[in-house]
Design an enzyme around this catalytic site. Structure first.
Site: not given
Ligand SMILES: [Zn+2]
Ligand SMILES: *[C@@H]1O[C@H](CO)[C@@H](O)[C@H](O)[C@H]1NC(C)=O
Ligand SMILES: *[C@@H]1O[C@H](CO)[C@@H](O)[C@H](O)[C@H]1NC(C)=O
Ligand SMILES: *[C@@H]1O[C@H](CO)[C@@H](O)[C@H](O)[C@H]1NC(C)=O
Length: 358
Positions: A89, A92, A149, A220, A294
């Site tokens: 993405h 990020e 994104r 991410h 994340e």
């Molecule tokens: Zn992501």
């Protein structure tokens, strides 16, 4: 005469010094645009010719190379593999920063840390610092594109927006939940499974030797989560209990570094249901330890994490990733008992470090 000789010497020394300084001084605690990351990859391979090679394994929609660093000690034996990708993405940015930090850390430690040396002998690390290269470059374009994104493939004749969400495009329950068929959506899953060249590159590369992979770690931000398969609520990984146990231990270790809380669970349990993620695809291929990280933060700055948080974020995430990787390594090469013992040892070490830091 003397003066000019001295001057030459000074010039010579400063030239040597400048070359050396340039090598050493890559700033891991700043965000870097794509050309700097590409140069860093080349430099890293040049600096460690015995352990690092660059592997180009695909092209983006806009025909840029997708490359990874293969890191390991050659032994002549067939090795297991650890996968890590960052920047699927675009916005990020902490993720590519983490991949670079991760590479530096393992290259710095294997010469002094016997466990890391053992892991570098038994396994190769395949690290893709930026997977969605087109999207990443676009997110650097100006302040109106910073939060991009998706990738940069154009829509269709009936839909006039750019970009497919690459983490909805993999062939794992594709298109069933947590996606959109509207190409203007942030979670557009593409026209069919693996319609996008970036998802195709990973699918081909990993799929061609999937039995070799022990871990599939996809990085991410944001939210401070460790996600285990699956994103679809109706399916449970057959090693769910082990994934949770190892993930929870990794989260404990993360907490020990700077006190940050990471939640562990499936995406439907702690985030939202989804389909077509690379992590789910990897687990379906039989890769046992598939996790989505994340990273920071928990919503204060979101995707625009300030640069002064790069270092602590990378430090804690490195500890978490190393936890999972070490467990997978011990279980494979030294047996289940060693794996459990390794987790406990690391937890104790992490809490000692944490105590020193706080
Ligand atoms: Zn992501
Ligand atoms: C984007 O940058 C321009 C020029 O630097 C500035 O005038 C504008 O306010 C910025 N817009 C946003 C949304 O930050
Ligand atoms: C999950 O299974 C239930 C019961 O079979 C079904 O009603 C539901 O539609 C399924 N969910 C998805 C997202 O497919
Ligand atoms: C992050 O913040 C949300 C909202 O404040 C909270 O519900 C959640 O528990 C937090 N997560 C962690 C891991 O602290």
């Amino acid at each position: 005469m003397v003066d000019s000789a001295a001057l030459s010497l000074v010039l010579l020394l400063s030239a040597v010094g400048a070359a050396t300084v340039e090598k050493v001084n890559y700033d891991y605690y700043k965000y870097h645009p794509m050309p700097e990351i590409s140069n860093w990859m080349t430099q890293t391979a040049q600096d460690h010719p015995d352990v690092v090679t660059i592997v180009d394994y695909g092209h983006t929609y806009e025909n840029r190379k997708i490359s990874l660093l293969k890191i390991g000690l050659s032994t002549g034996e067939k090795k297991k593999v650890i996968w890590m990708d960052c920047g699927i993405h675009a916005r990020e940015w902490i993720a590519p920063a983490f991949c670079q930090y991760f590479v530096r850390q393992i290259l710095q430690t294997y010469k002094t840390d016997p466990k890391m040396e053992e892991m570098m002998k038994n396994m190769d690390f395949y690290v893709t610092p930026v997977l969605n290269v087109d999207g990443y470059i676009f997110s650097w374009k100006d302040n109106t594109t910073r939060l991009w994104r998706k990738n940069r493939s154009p829509g269709t004749s009936s839909c006039d927006c750019y970009g497919t969400d690459l983490n909805r495009n993999f062939d794992a329950n594709w298109g069933t939940i947590g996606v959109s068929y509207d190409c203007c959506s942030e979670i557009y899953c593409g026209s069919k499974p693996v319609s996008e060249p970036e998802a195709q590159a990973v699918t081909d590369f990993v799929g061609s030797r999937k039995d070799d992979f022990l871990c599939f770690l996809t990085i991410h931000s944001y939210g401070q989560l460790l996600l285990v398969p699956y994103g679809h609520p109706n399916f449970t990984a057959d090693n769910y209990d082990e994934l949770m146990e190892v993930g929870l231990a990794a989260a404990d270790a993360i907490r020990g570094v700077h006190g940050k809380n990471y939640k562990v669970g499936t995406s439907p349990a702690i985030l939202y249901p989804n389909s077509g993620s690379s992590r789910d695809w990897a687990r379906q291929q039989g890769i046992p330890f598939a996790y989505t990280f994340e990273l920071r933060d928990n919503g204060t700055f979101g995707f625009q994490l300030p640069e002064d948080q790069i270092q602590p974020t990378c430090e804690e995430a490195f500890t978490g990733a190393l936890h999972i990787i070490t467990y997978a390594h011990e279980k494979t090469f030294n047996g289940a008992t060693a794996a459990t013992a390794a987790l406990w040892t690391m937890l104790l070490a992490a809490s000692v470090t944490g105590a020193n830091l706080m």
